[in-house]
Scaffold this motif. Structure first.
Motif, PDB file in Angstrom:
ATOM      1  N   THR A  27       0.839  -1.204   0.000  1.00 23.60           N
ATOM      2  CA  THR A  27       0.000   0.000   0.000  1.00 23.60           C
ATOM      3  C   THR A  27       0.870   1.248   0.000  1.00 23.60           C
ATOM      4  O   THR A  27       0.618   2.195  -0.739  1.00 23.60           O
ATOM      5  CB  THR A  27      -0.936   0.004   1.235  1.00 23.60           C
ATOM      6  N   TYR A  28       1.913   1.241   0.799  1.00 27.83           N
ATOM      7  CA  TYR A  28       2.829   2.381   0.850  1.00 27.83           C
ATOM      8  C   TYR A  28       3.476   2.610  -0.511  1.00 27.83           C
ATOM      9  O   TYR A  28       3.537   3.735  -0.999  1.00 27.83           O
ATOM     10  CB  TYR A  28       3.910   2.137   1.914  1.00 27.83           C
ATOM     11  N   LEU A  29       3.970   1.542  -1.133  1.00 27.51           N
ATOM     12  CA  LEU A  29       4.594   1.673  -2.451  1.00 27.51           C
ATOM     13  C   LEU A  29       3.604   2.168  -3.495  1.00 27.51           C
ATOM     14  O   LEU A  29       3.950   2.966  -4.363  1.00 27.51           O
ATOM     15  CB  LEU A  29       5.191   0.336  -2.889  1.00 27.51           C
ATOM     16  N   ASP A  40       6.499  14.760 -16.385  1.00 32.26           N
ATOM     17  CA  ASP A  40       7.298  13.556 -16.531  1.00 32.26           C
ATOM     18  C   ASP A  40       8.788  13.855 -16.453  1.00 32.26           C
ATOM     19  O   ASP A  40       9.599  13.138 -17.010  1.00 32.26           O
ATOM     20  CB  ASP A  40       6.958  12.812 -17.818  1.00 32.26           C
ATOM     21  N   GLU A  41       9.132  14.918 -15.731  1.00 32.35           N
ATOM     22  CA  GLU A  41      10.547  15.222 -15.536  1.00 32.35           C
ATOM     23  C   GLU A  41      11.192  14.116 -14.713  1.00 32.35           C
ATOM     24  O   GLU A  41      10.581  13.558 -13.808  1.00 32.35           O
ATOM     25  CB  GLU A  41      10.727  16.570 -14.852  1.00 32.35           C
ATOM     26  N   ILE A  42      12.408  13.816 -15.032  1.00 36.24           N
ATOM     27  CA  ILE A  42      13.135  12.782 -14.296  1.00 36.24           C
ATOM     28  C   ILE A  42      13.776  13.375 -13.059  1.00 36.24           C
ATOM     29  O   ILE A  42      13.698  12.812 -11.978  1.00 36.24           O
ATOM     30  CB  ILE A  42      14.185  12.121 -15.212  1.00 36.24           C
ATOM     31  N   LYS A  43      14.387  14.550 -13.198  1.00 40.30           N
ATOM     32  CA  LYS A  43      15.075  15.162 -12.064  1.00 40.30           C
ATOM     33  C   LYS A  43      15.164  16.661 -12.277  1.00 40.30           C
ATOM     34  O   LYS A  43      15.211  17.135 -13.405  1.00 40.30           O
ATOM     35  CB  LYS A  43      16.485  14.558 -11.964  1.00 40.30           C
ATOM     36  N   ILE A 120      15.941  10.561 -21.015  1.00 39.26           N
ATOM     37  CA  ILE A 120      17.220   9.880 -21.184  1.00 39.26           C
ATOM     38  C   ILE A 120      16.989   8.852 -22.290  1.00 39.26           C
ATOM     39  O   ILE A 120      16.173   7.947 -22.132  1.00 39.26           O
ATOM     40  CB  ILE A 120      17.689   9.169 -19.898  1.00 39.26           C
ATOM     41  N   ASN A 121      17.683   9.050 -23.401  1.00 33.55           N
ATOM     42  CA  ASN A 121      17.495   8.190 -24.585  1.00 33.55           C
ATOM     43  C   ASN A 121      16.025   8.092 -24.992  1.00 33.55           C
ATOM     44  O   ASN A 121      15.531   7.020 -25.326  1.00 33.55           O
ATOM     45  CB  ASN A 121      18.079   6.794 -24.362  1.00 33.55           C
ATOM     46  N   GLY A 122      15.323   9.215 -24.925  1.00 36.14           N
ATOM     47  CA  GLY A 122      13.929   9.253 -25.342  1.00 36.14           C
ATOM     48  C   GLY A 122      12.951   8.708 -24.320  1.00 36.14           C
ATOM     49  O   GLY A 122      11.755   8.685 -24.559  1.00 36.14           O
ATOM     50  N   LYS A 123      13.442   8.270 -23.158  1.00 38.52           N
ATOM     51  CA  LYS A 123      12.556   7.738 -22.120  1.00 38.52           C
ATOM     52  C   LYS A 123      12.293   8.798 -21.066  1.00 38.52           C
ATOM     53  O   LYS A 123      13.220   9.449 -20.585  1.00 38.52           O
ATOM     54  CB  LYS A 123      13.191   6.516 -21.438  1.00 38.52           C
ATOM     55  N   SER A 124      11.037   8.935 -20.696  1.00 40.85           N
ATOM     56  CA  SER A 124      10.676   9.868 -19.629  1.00 40.85           C
ATOM     57  C   SER A 124      10.545   9.094 -18.317  1.00 40.85           C
ATOM     58  O   SER A 124      10.748   7.882 -18.268  1.00 40.85           O
ATOM     59  CB  SER A 124       9.361  10.567 -19.960  1.00 40.85           C
ATOM     60  N   GLU A 125      10.174   9.798 -17.264  1.00 38.27           N
ATOM     61  CA  GLU A 125       9.987   9.183 -15.940  1.00 38.27           C
ATOM     62  C   GLU A 125       9.029   7.998 -16.019  1.00 38.27           C
ATOM     63  O   GLU A 125       9.309   6.923 -15.497  1.00 38.27           O
ATOM     64  CB  GLU A 125       9.461  10.232 -14.957  1.00 38.27           C
ATOM     65  N   TRP A 130       8.075   2.993 -12.014  1.00 37.62           N
ATOM     66  CA  TRP A 130       8.171   3.615 -10.684  1.00 37.62           C
ATOM     67  C   TRP A 130       9.467   3.269  -9.969  1.00 37.62           C
ATOM     68  O   TRP A 130       9.905   3.962  -9.084  1.00 37.62           O
ATOM     69  CB  TRP A 130       6.966   3.273  -9.815  1.00 37.62           C
ATOM     70  N   PHE A 131      10.111   2.178 -10.325  1.00 39.61           N
ATOM     71  CA  PHE A 131      11.439   1.884  -9.785  1.00 39.61           C
ATOM     72  C   PHE A 131      12.248   1.265 -10.906  1.00 39.61           C
ATOM     73  O   PHE A 131      11.836   0.295 -11.513  1.00 39.61           O
ATOM     74  CB  PHE A 131      11.389   0.911  -8.607  1.00 39.61           C
ATOM     75  N   SER A 132      13.388   1.871 -11.181  1.00 39.21           N
ATOM     76  CA  SER A 132      14.207   1.367 -12.265  1.00 39.21           C
ATOM     77  C   SER A 132      15.671   1.551 -11.917  1.00 39.21           C
ATOM     78  O   SER A 132      16.142   2.671 -11.754  1.00 39.21           O
ATOM     79  CB  SER A 132      13.880   2.098 -13.555  1.00 39.21           C
ATOM     80  N   PHE A 133      16.377   0.437 -11.809  1.00 37.07           N
ATOM     81  CA  PHE A 133      17.813   0.509 -11.559  1.00 37.07           C
ATOM     82  C   PHE A 133      18.515   1.130 -12.760  1.00 37.07           C
ATOM     83  O   PHE A 133      19.488   1.862 -12.610  1.00 37.07           O
ATOM     84  CB  PHE A 133      18.374  -0.881 -11.254  1.00 37.07           C
ATOM     85  N   GLU A 134      17.989   0.865 -13.957  1.00 39.03           N
ATOM     86  CA  GLU A 134      18.547   1.435 -15.187  1.00 39.03           C
ATOM     87  C   GLU A 134      18.499   2.964 -15.140  1.00 39.03           C
ATOM     88  O   GLU A 134      19.497   3.635 -15.418  1.00 39.03           O
ATOM     89  CB  GLU A 134      17.748   0.912 -16.391  1.00 39.03           C
TER      90      GLU A 134
END
Length: 158
Positions: A27-29, A40-43, A120-125, A130-134
């Motif tokens: 639920t928290y996640l 959709d900003e990454i940072k 990043i390489n055409g990928k947005s957030e 929701w969690f990506s090590f990449e």
């Protein structure tokens, strides 16, 4: 018989606690994932300088490096601005392209340059999930190659 009941009760209570922890954790996640309806900003990064100074600094950092390149005002579609800046990092045979937009804002008579890492390489957030090590690894590389040298020259605002 009492020993068996005691152990069964301990196992049952442990399973109930474990079940509740799992449900609470999921639920928290769910409620703390990135908002897909928002930007959709990454940072976001903010420095105490102007956007023109940041652009000059991006260019200097990239010119000094053998695996970085910088392009100013590359057109891409965004509701806030029609132009973006790109930084390419070629490292370990992989070519990464970072799209970022720069904005200036005046806050209490102080000029701050804010830039948003959008793709990043055409990928947005949302494309990373929701969690990506990449994504984490690619953002850390960007921060090591670009943000750390900028932080030595300009004050980074949090």
């Amino acid at each position: 018989m009492k020993k068996i009941l005691k152990y069964l009760l301990i196992i049952l209570v442990s399973l109930c606690i474990l079940y509740n922890l799992i449900i609470f954790g999921l639920t928290y996640l769910y409620f703390h994932r990135p908002d897909p309806s928002g930007s959709d900003e990454i940072k976001e990064y903010e420095f105490k300088t102007t956007t023109s100074n940041l652009k000059k600094e991006f260019k200097m950092i990239c010119d000094k490096s053998s695996h970085l390149s910088y392009k100013d005002s590359v057109y891409y579609q965004n509701e806030n601005t029609g132009n973006a800046n790109t930084i390419q990092i070629t490292k370990e045979g992989e070519k990464l392209v970072y799209f970022l937009t720069l904005n200036e804002k005046l806050d209490d008579k102080n000029l701050h340059a804010t830039f948003f890492l959008y793709y990043i390489n055409g990928k947005s957030e949302d494309d990373f999930g929701w969690f990506s090590f990449e994504k984490h690894k690619k953002v850390k590389l960007f921060e090591k190659e670009i943000i750390e040298p900028l932080s030595k020259k300009y004050k980074k605002l949090e």
